[in-house]
Design a protein around this motif. Structure first.
Motif, PDB file in Angstrom:
ATOM      1  N   ASN A  95       6.207  -4.690  12.327  1.00  0.00           N
ATOM      2  CA  ASN A  95       7.087  -5.790  12.731  1.00  0.00           C
ATOM      3  C   ASN A  95       8.071  -6.031  11.581  1.00  0.00           C
ATOM      4  O   ASN A  95       7.963  -7.011  10.855  1.00  0.00           O
ATOM      5  N   LYS A  96       9.010  -5.090  11.457  1.00  0.00           N
ATOM      6  CA  LYS A  96       9.895  -5.103  10.285  1.00  0.00           C
ATOM      7  C   LYS A  96      10.810  -6.317  10.297  1.00  0.00           C
ATOM      8  O   LYS A  96      11.252  -6.765  11.361  1.00  0.00           O
ATOM      9  N   SER A  97      11.109  -6.834   9.101  1.00  0.00           N
ATOM     10  CA  SER A  97      11.945  -8.032   9.017  1.00  0.00           C
ATOM     11  C   SER A  97      13.397  -7.693   9.382  1.00  0.00           C
ATOM     12  O   SER A  97      13.839  -6.545   9.224  1.00  0.00           O
ATOM     13  N   ALA A 131       0.815  -1.222   0.000  1.00  0.00           N
ATOM     14  CA  ALA A 131       0.000   0.000   0.000  1.00  0.00           C
ATOM     15  C   ALA A 131       0.847   1.269   0.000  1.00  0.00           C
ATOM     16  O   ALA A 131       0.319   2.350   0.256  1.00  0.00           O
ATOM     17  N   SER A 132       2.139   1.157  -0.277  1.00  0.00           N
ATOM     18  CA  SER A 132       2.984   2.347  -0.208  1.00  0.00           C
ATOM     19  C   SER A 132       3.210   2.977  -1.575  1.00  0.00           C
ATOM     20  O   SER A 132       3.734   2.330  -2.483  1.00  0.00           O
ATOM     21  N   PRO A 133       2.860   4.271  -1.714  1.00  0.00           N
ATOM     22  CA  PRO A 133       3.151   4.944  -2.989  1.00  0.00           C
ATOM     23  C   PRO A 133       4.643   5.033  -3.265  1.00  0.00           C
ATOM     24  O   PRO A 133       5.060   5.089  -4.403  1.00  0.00           O
ATOM     25  N   PHE A 134       5.449   5.006  -2.180  1.00  0.00           N
ATOM     26  CA  PHE A 134       6.896   5.124  -2.381  1.00  0.00           C
ATOM     27  C   PHE A 134       7.479   3.840  -2.982  1.00  0.00           C
ATOM     28  O   PHE A 134       8.338   3.886  -3.850  1.00  0.00           O
ATOM     29  N   SER A 135       7.001   2.689  -2.520  1.00  0.00           N
ATOM     30  CA  SER A 135       7.543   1.464  -3.130  1.00  0.00           C
ATOM     31  C   SER A 135       6.974   1.260  -4.537  1.00  0.00           C
ATOM     32  O   SER A 135       7.625   0.675  -5.392  1.00  0.00           O
ATOM     33  N   ALA A 180       7.645  18.523  -5.832  1.00  0.00           N
ATOM     34  CA  ALA A 180       6.501  17.615  -5.613  1.00  0.00           C
ATOM     35  C   ALA A 180       6.653  16.884  -4.276  1.00  0.00           C
ATOM     36  O   ALA A 180       5.681  16.701  -3.537  1.00  0.00           O
ATOM     37  N   GLU A 181       7.891  16.512  -3.979  1.00  0.00           N
ATOM     38  CA  GLU A 181       8.147  15.779  -2.740  1.00  0.00           C
ATOM     39  C   GLU A 181       7.962  16.677  -1.515  1.00  0.00           C
ATOM     40  O   GLU A 181       7.287  16.314  -0.556  1.00  0.00           O
ATOM     41  N   ASP A 182       8.561  17.871  -1.580  1.00  0.00           N
ATOM     42  CA  ASP A 182       8.550  18.766  -0.418  1.00  0.00           C
ATOM     43  C   ASP A 182       7.186  19.427  -0.194  1.00  0.00           C
ATOM     44  O   ASP A 182       6.809  19.699   0.936  1.00  0.00           O
ATOM     45  N   LYS A 211      15.454   2.775   8.339  1.00  0.00           N
ATOM     46  CA  LYS A 211      14.595   1.606   8.623  1.00  0.00           C
ATOM     47  C   LYS A 211      13.281   1.673   7.845  1.00  0.00           C
ATOM     48  O   LYS A 211      12.287   1.068   8.225  1.00  0.00           O
ATOM     49  N   LYS A 212      13.269   2.476   6.759  1.00  0.00           N
ATOM     50  CA  LYS A 212      12.033   2.620   5.978  1.00  0.00           C
ATOM     51  C   LYS A 212      12.099   1.804   4.698  1.00  0.00           C
ATOM     52  O   LYS A 212      13.181   1.497   4.210  1.00  0.00           O
ATOM     53  N   ILE A 213      10.900   1.496   4.190  1.00  0.00           N
ATOM     54  CA  ILE A 213      10.815   0.964   2.840  1.00  0.00           C
ATOM     55  C   ILE A 213      10.573   2.164   1.924  1.00  0.00           C
ATOM     56  O   ILE A 213      10.093   3.188   2.417  1.00  0.00           O
ATOM     57  N   PRO A 214      10.858   2.106   0.620  1.00  0.00           N
ATOM     58  CA  PRO A 214      11.410   0.956  -0.079  1.00  0.00           C
ATOM     59  C   PRO A 214      12.943   0.870   0.040  1.00  0.00           C
ATOM     60  O   PRO A 214      13.622   1.883   0.187  1.00  0.00           O
ATOM     61  N   VAL A 215      13.428  -0.376  -0.062  1.00  0.00           N
ATOM     62  CA  VAL A 215      14.866  -0.627  -0.174  1.00  0.00           C
ATOM     63  C   VAL A 215      15.054  -1.565  -1.354  1.00  0.00           C
ATOM     64  O   VAL A 215      14.398  -2.610  -1.434  1.00  0.00           O
TER      65      VAL A 215
HETATM   66  N1  GSH Z   1      11.303   9.544   1.504  1.00  0.00           N
HETATM   67  C1  GSH Z   1      11.141   8.128   1.601  1.00  0.00           C
HETATM   68  C2  GSH Z   1       9.830   7.830   2.305  1.00  0.00           C
HETATM   69  C3  GSH Z   1       9.650   6.358   2.591  1.00  0.00           C
HETATM   70  C4  GSH Z   1       8.575   6.128   3.647  1.00  0.00           C
HETATM   71  O1  GSH Z   1       8.053   7.081   4.274  1.00  0.00           O
HETATM   72  N2  GSH Z   1       8.266   4.857   3.913  1.00  0.00           N
HETATM   73  C5  GSH Z   1       7.299   4.520   4.925  1.00  0.00           C
HETATM   74  C6  GSH Z   1       6.171   3.650   4.356  1.00  0.00           C
HETATM   75  S1  GSH Z   1       5.227   4.479   3.150  1.00  0.00           S
HETATM   76  C7  GSH Z   1       7.988   3.660   6.003  1.00  0.00           C
HETATM   77  O2  GSH Z   1       8.798   2.832   5.711  1.00  0.00           O
HETATM   78  N3  GSH Z   1       7.583   3.873   7.254  1.00  0.00           N
HETATM   79  C8  GSH Z   1       8.055   3.079   8.340  1.00  0.00           C
HETATM   80  C9  GSH Z   1       8.723   3.886   9.401  1.00  0.00           C
HETATM   81  O3  GSH Z   1       8.779   5.121   9.275  1.00  0.00           O
HETATM   82  O4  GSH Z   1       9.196   3.288  10.351  1.00  0.00           O
HETATM   83  C10 GSH Z   1      11.164   7.521   0.188  1.00  0.00           C
HETATM   84  O5  GSH Z   1      10.799   8.221  -0.759  1.00  0.00           O
HETATM   85  O6  GSH Z   1      11.606   6.377   0.040  1.00  0.00           O
END
Ligand code: GSH
Length: 223
Positions: free
Chosen positions: A40-42, A13-17, A103-105, A53-57
């Motif tokens: 519950n991140k892997s 459900a993430s627009p970023f991934s 757009a991001e900011d 610690k965020k997605i996407p990676v």
């Molecule tokens: N600026 C980052 C934003 C990524 C982001 O906010 N990911 C969220 C999910 S949509 C996330 O991983 N959140 C988990 C957390 O903050 O712990 C990008 O464009 O990759």
């Protein structure tokens, strides 16, 4: 020896991934999608992205990269053949990066504010979102997509809006983008949602709407 192949740690459900998925699909790169539970991140995600610690990676041959806009540029350079994501002309490339930053900011927080508010605050948030989208419209003048005749970097970065904003409009029973107030943006929303790669990679509508309806209710009830 680094693990071979391409893995994307994301969230359905993430627009970023989704940005990264669009880039990989446009390049016809095979990848394995690892759908994360952000509550519950892997261990793998934490290992590959200990910084935010965020997605996407994106993990390519064992090497991880975070930040969706950075990853999209990387995908274009790491698979140089086939579909071109970044403009070839240096000036146009710099312009695309400038607008992507805008757009991001500006658009991400403005649309987020629309999604979490009601009443007077919602009205204010709608007006603010319309103002930043009006500015972003300048990058669409005379074009079908930000990238010209086909979608490019800025379309990928801003491409969550046609889907997410249309969804927020429906859930909150409001209008933010229409042919009268934002004609170029409105046409781009329609054009973007008709792109084959986009159509086949959007999450199932019912599931996405239910997820975001619940999220909105949670914000409105102050939880
Ligand atoms: N600026 C980052 C934003 C990524 C982001 O906010 N990911 C969220 C999910 S949509 C996330 O991983 N959140 C988990 C957390 O903050 O712990 C990008 O464009 O990759």
């Amino acid at each position: 020896m680094a693990e071979k192949g391409v893995k994307l740690f994301g969230l359905w459900a993430s627009p970023f991934s989704l940005r990264v998925e669009w880039a990989l699909k446009l390049k016809e790169v095979d990848y394995e999608f690892m759908d994360e539970d952000l509550q519950n991140k892997s261990q793998e995600l934490l290992h590959y992205n200990p910084i935010t610690k965020k997605i996407p990676v994106l993990v390519h041959n064992g090497k991880p990269l975070a930040e969706s806009t950075v990853i999209v540029e990387y995908v274009d350079e790491a698979w140089p053949n086939g579909y071109r994501i970044m403009p070839q002309d240096p000036f146009e490339r710099a312009q695309a990066r400038f607008w992507a930053r805008f757009a991001e900011d500006k658009c991400v927080p403005a649309v987020f504010n629309v999604s979490i508010n009601s009443g007077e605050e919602l009205k204010k948030a709608i007006k603010e979102a319309q103002e930043v989208l009006k500015t972003l419209e300048k990058a669409l003048e005379g074009k079908k997509f930000f990238g010209g005749e086909t979608i490019g970097y800025l379309d990928i970065v801003a491409g969550w809006m046609p889907c997410w904003l249309r969804m927020i409009e429906e859930i909150a029973e409001i209008t933010v983008v229409d042919a009268e107030t934002l004609p170029l943006m409105n046409a781009w929303f329609d054009n973007f949602l008709e792109v084959e790669v986009v159509k086949r990679s959007l999450p199932p509508k019912d599931k996405l709407y239910a997820f975001n309806r619940a999220r909105r209710e949670q914000f409105l009830s102050g939880q």
